[in-house]
Design a protein around this motif. Structure first.
Motif, PDB file in Angstrom:
ATOM      1  N   UNK A 444       0.644  -1.103   0.163  1.00 37.99           N
ATOM      2  CA  UNK A 444       0.086  -0.104  -0.046  1.00 37.99           C
ATOM      3  C   UNK A 444       0.784   1.346   0.120  1.00 37.99           C
ATOM      4  N   UNK A 445       0.363   2.441  -0.071  1.00 38.54           N
ATOM      5  CA  UNK A 445       1.046   3.670  -0.331  1.00 38.54           C
ATOM      6  C   UNK A 445       0.965   4.421   1.005  1.00 38.54           C
ATOM      7  N   UNK A 446       0.865   3.785   2.249  1.00 41.33           N
ATOM      8  CA  UNK A 446       0.830   4.459   3.442  1.00 41.33           C
ATOM      9  C   UNK A 446       2.338   5.129   3.857  1.00 41.33           C
ATOM     10  N   UNK A 447       3.480   4.472   3.335  1.00 37.10           N
ATOM     11  CA  UNK A 447       4.618   5.235   3.585  1.00 37.10           C
ATOM     12  C   UNK A 447       4.816   6.528   2.776  1.00 37.10           C
ATOM     13  N   UNK A 448       4.199   6.401   1.532  1.00 37.33           N
ATOM     14  CA  UNK A 448       4.126   7.873   0.495  1.00 37.33           C
ATOM     15  C   UNK A 448       3.382   8.636   1.349  1.00 37.33           C
ATOM     16  N   UNK A 449       2.449   8.384   1.602  1.00 35.92           N
ATOM     17  CA  UNK A 449       1.480   9.454   2.410  1.00 35.92           C
ATOM     18  C   UNK A 449       2.031  10.191   3.642  1.00 35.92           C
ATOM     19  N   UNK A 450       2.596   9.363   4.304  1.00 35.94           N
ATOM     20  CA  UNK A 450       3.487   9.582   5.629  1.00 35.94           C
ATOM     21  C   UNK A 450       4.558  10.611   5.193  1.00 35.94           C
ATOM     22  N   UNK A 451       5.431  10.221   4.178  1.00 34.68           N
ATOM     23  CA  UNK A 451       6.409  11.197   3.681  1.00 34.68           C
ATOM     24  C   UNK A 451       5.876  12.383   3.034  1.00 34.68           C
TER      25      UNK A 451
END
Length: 479
Positions: A444-451
Protein backbone atom coordinates in the motif's frame (compact mmCIF):
# COMPACT_ATOMS: atom_id res chain seq x y z
CA UNK A 1 36.99 27.45 23.36
CA UNK A 2 40.07 28.57 21.44
CA UNK A 3 42.44 25.87 20.22
CA UNK A 4 46.05 26.83 19.41
CA UNK A 5 47.63 24.41 16.93
CA UNK A 6 51.26 24.04 15.94
CA UNK A 7 51.40 22.20 12.60
CA UNK A 8 53.94 21.77 9.86
CA UNK A 9 53.72 23.53 6.53
CA UNK A 10 55.17 21.79 3.50
CA UNK A 11 56.46 23.18 0.22
CA UNK A 12 56.23 21.15 -2.96
CA UNK A 13 59.47 21.12 -4.89
CA UNK A 14 57.84 20.23 -8.21
CA UNK A 15 57.51 23.23 -10.49
CA UNK A 16 54.43 21.72 -12.21
CA UNK A 17 52.45 21.32 -8.98
CA UNK A 18 49.48 23.71 -8.69
CA UNK A 19 49.60 23.57 -4.89
CA UNK A 20 52.92 25.06 -3.95
CA UNK A 21 52.41 24.84 -0.19
CA UNK A 22 50.12 22.79 2.02
CA UNK A 23 49.64 22.26 5.72
CA UNK A 24 49.27 18.98 7.56
CA UNK A 25 45.85 18.34 9.14
CA UNK A 26 44.89 17.00 12.57
CA UNK A 27 42.59 14.00 11.99
CA UNK A 28 39.14 14.54 13.47
CA UNK A 29 39.80 18.20 14.22
CA UNK A 30 40.72 20.16 11.07
CA UNK A 31 40.00 20.14 7.36
CA UNK A 32 41.59 22.20 4.56
CA UNK A 33 40.13 25.69 4.05
CA UNK A 34 37.72 25.33 7.00
CA UNK A 35 37.00 28.00 9.57
CA UNK A 36 35.37 25.51 11.95
CA UNK A 37 36.47 22.31 13.56
CA UNK A 38 35.15 18.99 12.30
CA UNK A 39 32.94 18.47 15.37
CA UNK A 40 31.48 21.98 15.15
CA UNK A 41 30.85 21.57 11.44
CA UNK A 42 29.07 18.26 12.04
CA UNK A 43 26.93 19.88 14.75
CA UNK A 44 25.90 22.72 12.43
CA UNK A 45 25.09 20.27 9.62
CA UNK A 46 22.81 18.28 11.94
CA UNK A 47 21.10 21.47 13.14
CA UNK A 48 20.66 22.65 9.55
CA UNK A 49 19.12 19.35 8.44
CA UNK A 50 16.72 19.26 11.38
CA UNK A 51 15.67 22.92 11.53
CA UNK A 52 16.88 24.57 8.30
CA UNK A 53 17.84 28.28 8.32
CA UNK A 54 16.12 30.61 10.75
CA UNK A 55 15.10 28.07 13.37
CA UNK A 56 18.53 26.44 13.18
CA UNK A 57 20.28 29.81 13.63
CA UNK A 58 18.17 30.51 16.73
CA UNK A 59 19.06 27.14 18.26
CA UNK A 60 22.74 27.61 17.42
CA UNK A 61 22.72 31.01 19.13
CA UNK A 62 21.36 29.40 22.31
CA UNK A 63 24.28 26.95 22.12
CA UNK A 64 26.76 29.79 21.79
CA UNK A 65 27.39 29.36 18.06
CA UNK A 66 27.09 32.45 15.89
CA UNK A 67 25.93 31.42 12.42
CA UNK A 68 23.77 33.05 9.75
CA UNK A 69 20.65 31.26 8.42
CA UNK A 70 22.00 31.42 4.87
CA UNK A 71 25.19 29.69 6.02
CA UNK A 72 23.11 26.79 7.30
CA UNK A 73 21.34 26.57 3.94
CA UNK A 74 24.73 26.43 2.19
CA UNK A 75 25.84 23.64 4.52
CA UNK A 76 22.76 21.60 3.56
CA UNK A 77 23.42 22.03 -0.15
CA UNK A 78 27.08 21.03 0.29
CA UNK A 79 26.26 17.72 1.98
CA UNK A 80 27.00 14.60 -0.12
CA UNK A 81 24.05 12.37 -1.03
CA UNK A 82 23.98 8.58 -0.93
CA UNK A 83 24.66 7.08 -4.32
CA UNK A 84 21.68 5.33 -5.85
CA UNK A 85 22.22 3.23 -8.96
CA UNK A 86 19.28 0.81 -8.77
CA UNK A 87 15.73 1.29 -7.62
CA UNK A 88 14.49 -0.74 -4.63
CA UNK A 89 12.30 -3.75 -5.27
CA UNK A 90 9.13 -2.00 -4.08
CA UNK A 91 8.87 1.67 -5.05
CA UNK A 92 6.20 4.09 -3.85
CA UNK A 93 5.37 7.31 -5.69
CA UNK A 94 3.07 10.19 -4.88
CA UNK A 95 2.72 13.90 -5.61
CA UNK A 96 2.76 16.86 -3.25
CA UNK A 97 2.19 20.60 -3.61
CA UNK A 98 5.12 23.00 -3.56
CA UNK A 99 2.68 25.87 -4.11
CA UNK A 100 -0.93 24.78 -4.11
CA UNK A 101 -2.58 24.94 -7.54
CA UNK A 102 0.68 26.28 -9.02
CA UNK A 103 3.62 23.89 -8.74
CA UNK A 104 3.94 20.30 -7.62
CA UNK A 105 6.63 17.72 -6.96
CA UNK A 106 6.96 13.94 -6.90
CA UNK A 107 8.29 11.96 -3.95
CA UNK A 108 9.77 8.48 -4.47
CA UNK A 109 9.92 6.17 -1.44
CA UNK A 110 11.61 2.87 -0.69
CA UNK A 111 8.60 0.97 0.64
CA UNK A 112 10.78 -1.57 2.47
CA UNK A 113 12.39 1.08 4.68
CA UNK A 114 9.80 3.85 4.38
CA UNK A 115 12.51 6.42 3.53
CA UNK A 116 12.55 8.99 0.75
CA UNK A 117 15.08 8.15 -1.94
CA UNK A 118 14.40 11.02 -4.35
CA UNK A 119 12.25 14.10 -4.94
CA UNK A 120 11.44 15.19 -8.49
CA UNK A 121 10.19 18.50 -9.84
CA UNK A 122 6.67 18.23 -11.33
CA UNK A 123 4.06 15.51 -11.19
CA UNK A 124 3.90 14.64 -14.88
CA UNK A 125 4.79 11.26 -16.31
CA UNK A 126 8.08 12.27 -17.95
CA UNK A 127 10.24 12.95 -14.83
CA UNK A 128 9.23 9.67 -13.17
CA UNK A 129 9.72 7.79 -16.44
CA UNK A 130 13.28 9.09 -16.75
CA UNK A 131 13.97 8.17 -13.12
CA UNK A 132 12.77 4.58 -13.60
CA UNK A 133 14.85 4.21 -16.74
CA UNK A 134 17.95 5.56 -14.99
CA UNK A 135 17.37 3.34 -11.92
CA UNK A 136 16.31 -0.14 -13.06
CA UNK A 137 15.29 -2.89 -10.67
CA UNK A 138 11.78 -1.93 -9.52
CA UNK A 139 9.49 -4.97 -9.35
CA UNK A 140 6.44 -3.32 -7.72
CA UNK A 141 5.26 0.30 -8.09
CA UNK A 142 2.79 1.47 -5.45
CA UNK A 143 0.80 4.52 -6.54
CA UNK A 144 -2.53 6.26 -6.27
CA UNK A 145 -5.09 6.46 -9.08
CA UNK A 146 -3.18 9.18 -10.99
CA UNK A 147 -2.91 8.37 -14.68
CA UNK A 148 0.46 10.11 -15.08
CA UNK A 149 2.23 7.72 -12.73
CA UNK A 150 0.50 4.74 -14.34
CA UNK A 151 1.82 5.81 -17.74
CA UNK A 152 5.30 6.43 -16.31
CA UNK A 153 5.42 2.97 -14.71
CA UNK A 154 4.32 1.29 -17.94
CA UNK A 155 6.97 3.17 -19.92
CA UNK A 156 9.89 3.28 -17.48
CA UNK A 157 9.45 -0.13 -15.84
CA UNK A 158 7.27 -2.27 -18.11
CA UNK A 159 8.03 -5.46 -16.18
CA UNK A 160 7.04 -3.99 -12.80
CA UNK A 161 3.70 -4.78 -11.17
CA UNK A 162 1.57 -1.70 -10.54
CA UNK A 163 -0.37 -1.67 -7.28
CA UNK A 164 -3.18 0.85 -6.67
CA UNK A 165 -3.53 2.07 -3.11
CA UNK A 166 -6.50 0.64 -1.21
CA UNK A 167 -7.14 3.83 0.76
CA UNK A 168 -7.62 5.81 -2.45
CA UNK A 169 -9.96 3.10 -3.77
CA UNK A 170 -12.03 3.29 -0.59
CA UNK A 171 -12.10 7.07 -0.78
CA UNK A 172 -13.27 6.98 -4.41
CA UNK A 173 -16.00 4.55 -3.46
CA UNK A 174 -17.08 6.84 -0.61
CA UNK A 175 -17.42 9.79 -3.00
CA UNK A 176 -19.68 7.82 -5.34
CA UNK A 177 -21.75 6.45 -2.46
CA UNK A 178 -22.30 10.01 -1.23
CA UNK A 179 -23.63 10.97 -4.66
CA UNK A 180 -26.12 8.11 -4.48
CA UNK A 181 -27.31 9.31 -1.07
CA UNK A 182 -27.65 12.87 -2.37
CA UNK A 183 -29.90 11.60 -5.15
CA UNK A 184 -32.00 9.67 -2.60
CA UNK A 185 -31.96 12.31 0.12
CA UNK A 186 -35.74 12.18 0.26
CA UNK A 187 -35.48 8.64 1.64
CA UNK A 188 -33.51 9.80 4.69
CA UNK A 189 -36.46 11.37 6.50
CA UNK A 190 -37.57 9.05 9.31
CA UNK A 191 -40.93 7.40 8.96
CA UNK A 192 -42.06 8.95 12.25
CA UNK A 193 -41.69 12.44 10.80
CA UNK A 194 -43.70 11.50 7.71
CA UNK A 195 -46.43 9.87 9.77
CA UNK A 196 -46.65 12.88 12.06
CA UNK A 197 -47.01 15.25 9.12
CA UNK A 198 -49.63 13.00 7.55
CA UNK A 199 -51.58 12.71 10.78
CA UNK A 200 -51.61 16.45 11.25
CA UNK A 201 -53.64 16.86 8.04
CA UNK A 202 -53.14 19.44 5.31
CA UNK A 203 -51.33 22.70 5.92
CA UNK A 204 -53.28 25.67 7.07
CA UNK A 205 -54.16 28.23 4.44
CA UNK A 206 -52.18 31.47 4.32
CA UNK A 207 -53.50 33.97 6.78
CA UNK A 208 -55.10 31.42 9.11
CA UNK A 209 -53.96 31.04 12.69
CA UNK A 210 -51.76 27.97 13.14
CA UNK A 211 -52.34 25.77 16.13
CA UNK A 212 -48.67 25.60 16.94
CA UNK A 213 -45.63 27.39 15.60
CA UNK A 214 -42.58 25.21 14.99
CA UNK A 215 -39.33 25.83 16.79
CA UNK A 216 -36.19 27.00 15.01
CA UNK A 217 -36.67 25.96 11.42
CA UNK A 218 -34.54 23.29 9.72
CA UNK A 219 -31.75 24.56 7.51
CA UNK A 220 -33.45 23.85 4.20
CA UNK A 221 -36.60 25.70 5.28
CA UNK A 222 -34.93 28.76 6.72
CA UNK A 223 -32.51 29.45 3.85
CA UNK A 224 -34.46 29.37 0.57
CA UNK A 225 -32.43 32.36 -0.64
CA UNK A 226 -29.29 30.26 -0.44
CA UNK A 227 -30.86 27.51 -2.54
CA UNK A 228 -31.95 30.04 -5.17
CA UNK A 229 -28.46 31.57 -5.24
CA UNK A 230 -26.84 28.16 -5.66
CA UNK A 231 -29.08 27.29 -8.60
CA UNK A 232 -28.45 30.65 -10.26
CA UNK A 233 -24.68 30.31 -9.90
CA UNK A 234 -24.78 26.75 -11.16
CA UNK A 235 -26.66 27.85 -14.28
CA UNK A 236 -24.29 30.79 -14.89
CA UNK A 237 -21.16 28.66 -14.46
CA UNK A 238 -22.38 25.98 -16.86
CA UNK A 239 -23.47 28.62 -19.38
CA UNK A 240 -20.04 30.26 -19.31
CA UNK A 241 -18.33 26.86 -19.58
CA UNK A 242 -20.44 26.09 -22.64
CA UNK A 243 -19.29 29.40 -24.12
CA UNK A 244 -15.69 28.22 -23.78
CA UNK A 245 -14.55 30.24 -20.77
CA UNK A 246 -11.99 28.75 -18.37
CA UNK A 247 -12.38 28.35 -14.62
CA UNK A 248 -10.02 31.21 -13.81
CA UNK A 249 -11.83 33.60 -16.12
CA UNK A 250 -15.23 32.61 -14.70
CA UNK A 251 -13.89 33.10 -11.17
CA UNK A 252 -12.75 36.62 -12.09
CA UNK A 253 -16.07 37.49 -13.70
CA UNK A 254 -18.18 36.24 -10.78
CA UNK A 255 -15.80 37.32 -8.03
CA UNK A 256 -15.62 33.81 -6.54
CA UNK A 257 -12.81 31.48 -5.63
CA UNK A 258 -11.64 29.14 -8.38
CA UNK A 259 -12.23 26.08 -6.20
CA UNK A 260 -15.86 27.16 -5.77
CA UNK A 261 -16.23 27.56 -9.54
CA UNK A 262 -14.71 24.10 -10.05
CA UNK A 263 -17.20 22.61 -7.58
CA UNK A 264 -20.10 24.18 -9.49
CA UNK A 265 -18.67 23.06 -12.83
CA UNK A 266 -18.22 19.46 -11.69
CA UNK A 267 -21.75 19.18 -10.27
CA UNK A 268 -24.13 17.59 -12.78
CA UNK A 269 -27.20 19.24 -11.21
CA UNK A 270 -27.88 22.12 -8.87
CA UNK A 271 -30.01 19.89 -6.63
CA UNK A 272 -26.93 17.96 -5.53
CA UNK A 273 -25.20 21.18 -4.47
CA UNK A 274 -28.31 22.43 -2.67
CA UNK A 275 -28.73 19.15 -0.79
CA UNK A 276 -25.11 19.07 0.36
CA UNK A 277 -25.12 22.73 1.38
CA UNK A 278 -28.42 22.78 3.23
CA UNK A 279 -27.78 19.52 5.08
CA UNK A 280 -24.18 20.08 6.12
CA UNK A 281 -23.23 20.24 9.77
CA UNK A 282 -23.45 23.58 11.58
CA UNK A 283 -22.29 24.79 14.97
CA UNK A 284 -25.93 25.03 16.08
CA UNK A 285 -26.81 21.39 15.38
CA UNK A 286 -25.71 20.15 18.81
CA UNK A 287 -27.71 22.91 20.56
CA UNK A 288 -30.96 22.67 18.59
CA UNK A 289 -32.99 20.84 21.30
CA UNK A 290 -32.07 23.43 23.92
CA UNK A 291 -32.68 26.30 21.51
CA UNK A 292 -36.10 24.86 20.62
CA UNK A 293 -36.94 24.54 24.30
CA UNK A 294 -35.96 28.14 25.11
CA UNK A 295 -37.84 29.48 22.08
CA UNK A 296 -40.89 27.49 23.20
CA UNK A 297 -40.65 29.02 26.65
CA UNK A 298 -40.91 32.47 25.06
CA UNK A 299 -37.30 33.66 25.13
CA UNK A 300 -36.83 35.93 22.09
CA UNK A 301 -33.74 37.91 23.16
CA UNK A 302 -30.89 36.93 20.84
CA UNK A 303 -28.22 38.19 23.25
CA UNK A 304 -29.64 36.11 26.09
CA UNK A 305 -29.90 33.01 23.92
CA UNK A 306 -26.34 33.53 22.68
CA UNK A 307 -25.00 33.82 26.24
CA UNK A 308 -26.81 30.66 27.30
CA UNK A 309 -25.53 28.73 24.28
CA UNK A 310 -21.98 29.92 24.93
CA UNK A 311 -22.25 28.54 28.46
CA UNK A 312 -23.20 25.21 26.85
CA UNK A 313 -20.12 25.24 24.57
CA UNK A 314 -21.42 27.07 21.46
CA UNK A 315 -18.47 28.61 19.56
CA UNK A 316 -20.38 30.49 16.87
CA UNK A 317 -21.08 34.20 16.65
CA UNK A 318 -24.21 36.01 17.67
CA UNK A 319 -24.66 36.98 14.02
CA UNK A 320 -24.97 33.31 13.06
CA UNK A 321 -27.62 32.78 15.70
CA UNK A 322 -29.47 35.91 14.54
CA UNK A 323 -29.53 34.69 10.91
CA UNK A 324 -30.82 31.32 12.08
CA UNK A 325 -33.71 32.85 14.04
CA UNK A 326 -34.50 35.67 11.63
CA UNK A 327 -37.37 33.83 9.83
CA UNK A 328 -39.06 33.13 13.18
CA UNK A 329 -38.57 36.69 14.44
CA UNK A 330 -40.25 38.10 11.35
CA UNK A 331 -42.97 35.44 11.27
CA UNK A 332 -45.31 37.04 13.80
CA UNK A 333 -47.13 34.44 15.93
CA UNK A 334 -46.04 33.44 19.39
CA UNK A 335 -43.93 30.40 19.94
CA UNK A 336 -45.29 26.88 20.32
CA UNK A 337 -46.80 25.56 23.45
CA UNK A 338 -44.72 23.25 25.63
CA UNK A 339 -46.92 20.34 24.57
CA UNK A 340 -46.22 21.03 20.90
CA UNK A 341 -42.50 21.29 21.54
CA UNK A 342 -42.39 18.16 23.65
CA UNK A 343 -42.53 15.90 20.59
CA UNK A 344 -40.84 17.72 17.70
CA UNK A 345 -40.39 16.03 14.35
CA UNK A 346 -37.10 14.19 14.15
CA UNK A 347 -34.88 15.88 11.54
CA UNK A 348 -33.45 13.62 8.85
CA UNK A 349 -29.81 12.55 9.28
CA UNK A 350 -27.10 14.38 7.39
CA UNK A 351 -25.98 13.04 4.04
CA UNK A 352 -22.40 12.83 5.23
CA UNK A 353 -23.46 10.95 8.36
CA UNK A 354 -25.35 8.34 6.35
CA UNK A 355 -22.33 7.95 4.07
CA UNK A 356 -20.14 7.35 7.11
CA UNK A 357 -22.58 4.81 8.51
CA UNK A 358 -22.60 2.83 5.27
CA UNK A 359 -18.79 2.79 5.16
CA UNK A 360 -18.23 1.72 8.77
CA UNK A 361 -18.40 -1.74 10.26
CA UNK A 362 -21.98 -2.39 11.44
CA UNK A 363 -20.71 -3.62 14.83
CA UNK A 364 -18.98 -0.28 15.43
CA UNK A 365 -22.21 1.73 15.15
CA UNK A 366 -24.27 2.79 18.14
CA UNK A 367 -27.59 0.94 18.60
CA UNK A 368 -29.70 4.01 17.73
CA UNK A 369 -27.58 4.62 14.61
CA UNK A 370 -28.01 0.98 13.60
CA UNK A 371 -31.77 1.33 14.00
CA UNK A 372 -31.86 4.52 11.91
CA UNK A 373 -29.73 2.95 9.19
CA UNK A 374 -31.97 -0.14 9.18
CA UNK A 375 -35.04 2.07 8.69
CA UNK A 376 -33.35 3.94 5.83
CA UNK A 377 -32.37 0.71 4.09
CA UNK A 378 -35.86 -0.70 4.56
CA UNK A 379 -37.44 2.42 3.06
CA UNK A 380 -35.13 2.69 0.03
CA UNK A 381 -34.29 -0.52 -1.89
CA UNK A 382 -31.56 1.22 -3.91
CA UNK A 383 -29.71 2.43 -0.81
CA UNK A 384 -30.08 -1.08 0.60
CA UNK A 385 -28.36 -2.52 -2.47
CA UNK A 386 -25.66 0.16 -2.25
CA UNK A 387 -24.97 -0.91 1.34
CA UNK A 388 -24.64 -4.53 0.19
CA UNK A 389 -22.18 -3.54 -2.55
CA UNK A 390 -20.12 -1.51 -0.06
CA UNK A 391 -20.02 -4.42 2.40
CA UNK A 392 -18.89 -6.85 -0.29
CA UNK A 393 -16.18 -4.46 -1.48
CA UNK A 394 -14.96 -3.90 2.09
CA UNK A 395 -14.63 -7.64 2.71
CA UNK A 396 -12.77 -8.08 -0.57
CA UNK A 397 -10.42 -5.21 0.30
CA UNK A 398 -9.66 -6.22 3.89
CA UNK A 399 -9.25 -9.91 3.08
CA UNK A 400 -7.16 -9.22 -0.07
CA UNK A 401 -9.42 -11.28 -2.32
CA UNK A 402 -9.23 -9.04 -5.38
CA UNK A 403 -8.16 -11.82 -7.74
CA UNK A 404 -11.05 -14.05 -6.65
CA UNK A 405 -13.88 -11.54 -6.11
CA UNK A 406 -13.26 -8.36 -8.15
CA UNK A 407 -14.78 -9.64 -11.40
CA UNK A 408 -17.91 -10.81 -9.62
CA UNK A 409 -18.28 -7.52 -7.76
CA UNK A 410 -17.94 -5.50 -10.95
CA UNK A 411 -20.50 -7.69 -12.71
CA UNK A 412 -22.98 -7.28 -9.84
CA UNK A 413 -22.54 -3.49 -9.78
CA UNK A 414 -22.86 -3.15 -13.55
CA UNK A 415 -26.03 -5.28 -13.50
CA UNK A 416 -27.61 -2.98 -10.89
CA UNK A 417 -29.38 0.28 -11.77
CA UNK A 418 -27.12 2.64 -9.78
CA UNK A 419 -25.46 5.10 -12.20
CA UNK A 420 -22.99 6.44 -9.63
CA UNK A 421 -21.52 2.99 -8.98
CA UNK A 422 -21.42 2.39 -12.73
CA UNK A 423 -19.05 5.35 -12.96
CA UNK A 424 -16.89 3.88 -10.20
CA UNK A 425 -16.84 0.52 -11.97
CA UNK A 426 -15.79 2.13 -15.25
CA UNK A 427 -12.87 3.79 -13.48
CA UNK A 428 -11.79 0.40 -12.13
CA UNK A 429 -12.04 -1.14 -15.61
CA UNK A 430 -9.71 1.53 -16.97
CA UNK A 431 -7.10 0.70 -14.29
CA UNK A 432 -8.07 -2.93 -13.82
CA UNK A 433 -4.68 -4.59 -13.32
CA UNK A 434 -3.45 -2.08 -10.75
CA UNK A 435 -6.75 -2.18 -8.83
CA UNK A 436 -6.80 -5.97 -8.79
CA UNK A 437 -3.20 -6.05 -7.55
CA UNK A 438 -4.01 -3.45 -4.90
CA UNK A 439 -6.91 -5.56 -3.65
CA UNK A 440 -4.78 -8.72 -3.64
CA UNK A 441 -1.20 -7.81 -2.63
CA UNK A 442 -0.14 -6.58 0.83
CA UNK A 443 1.51 -3.43 -0.56
CA UNK A 444 0.00 0.00 0.00
CA UNK A 445 0.99 3.67 -0.24
CA UNK A 446 0.93 4.41 3.48
CA UNK A 447 4.65 5.19 3.60
CA UNK A 448 4.21 7.62 0.68
CA UNK A 449 1.39 9.47 2.41
CA UNK A 450 3.44 9.75 5.59
CA UNK A 451 6.42 11.17 3.73
CA UNK A 452 4.18 13.63 1.86
CA UNK A 453 3.02 14.90 5.23
CA UNK A 454 6.65 15.17 6.36
CA UNK A 455 7.59 17.05 3.20
CA UNK A 456 4.83 19.56 3.84
CA UNK A 457 6.21 20.11 7.34
CA UNK A 458 9.75 20.60 6.02
CA UNK A 459 8.50 22.96 3.32
CA UNK A 460 6.67 25.20 5.80
CA UNK A 461 9.62 25.11 8.17
CA UNK A 462 11.89 26.76 5.59
CA UNK A 463 9.82 29.96 5.28
CA UNK A 464 9.68 30.13 1.47
CA UNK A 465 13.21 28.75 0.90
CA UNK A 466 11.90 25.31 -0.07
CA UNK A 467 13.32 25.02 -3.57
CA UNK A 468 13.14 21.52 -4.95
CA UNK A 469 16.89 20.86 -4.63
CA UNK A 470 17.00 22.02 -1.01
CA UNK A 471 13.83 20.15 -0.07
CA UNK A 472 15.22 17.04 -1.74
CA UNK A 473 18.43 17.27 0.30
CA UNK A 474 16.56 17.47 3.61
CA UNK A 475 14.05 14.75 2.67
CA UNK A 476 16.74 12.28 1.56
CA UNK A 477 19.38 12.97 4.25
CA UNK A 478 17.09 13.54 7.24
CA UNK A 479 16.37 10.09 8.61
Amino acid sequence: MVIHLVVRRFVCGSTGCETETFTEQVPGLTLPYRRRSVSLLGMLEDIALALAGRAGARLAALLGIAVHPTTLIRLIRALPEPELTRAPAVVGVDDFALRRSRSYGTVIVDMATGKVIDVLDGREAEPFTRWLQAHPGARVVCRDRAGAYALAARTGAPDAVQCADRWHLWRNLAEHVERVIVRHRGCLRPATADSDSAASGPKAAPGSTPTAEPGPAPRAAREPELAVRIRERHAVVHFLRAEGHGLREIARQLGLDRKTIRRFAQASSADDLVAKTLTRDTLLDAHMPYLTQRWTEGCRDIAVLHSELQARGYRGSIRTLYRHLLPLRSGGPAGPTPAAAAAPNTPPPKIRHVTTWLLRRPDDLEPDVQATLTDIRAGCPQLDRVADHVTTFAKMMTQLRGIQDLDGWLAAVEADDIPELHTFARGIRQDYDAVRNGLSLPHNSGACEGNVNRLKFLKRQMFGRANTDLLRKRAVLLA
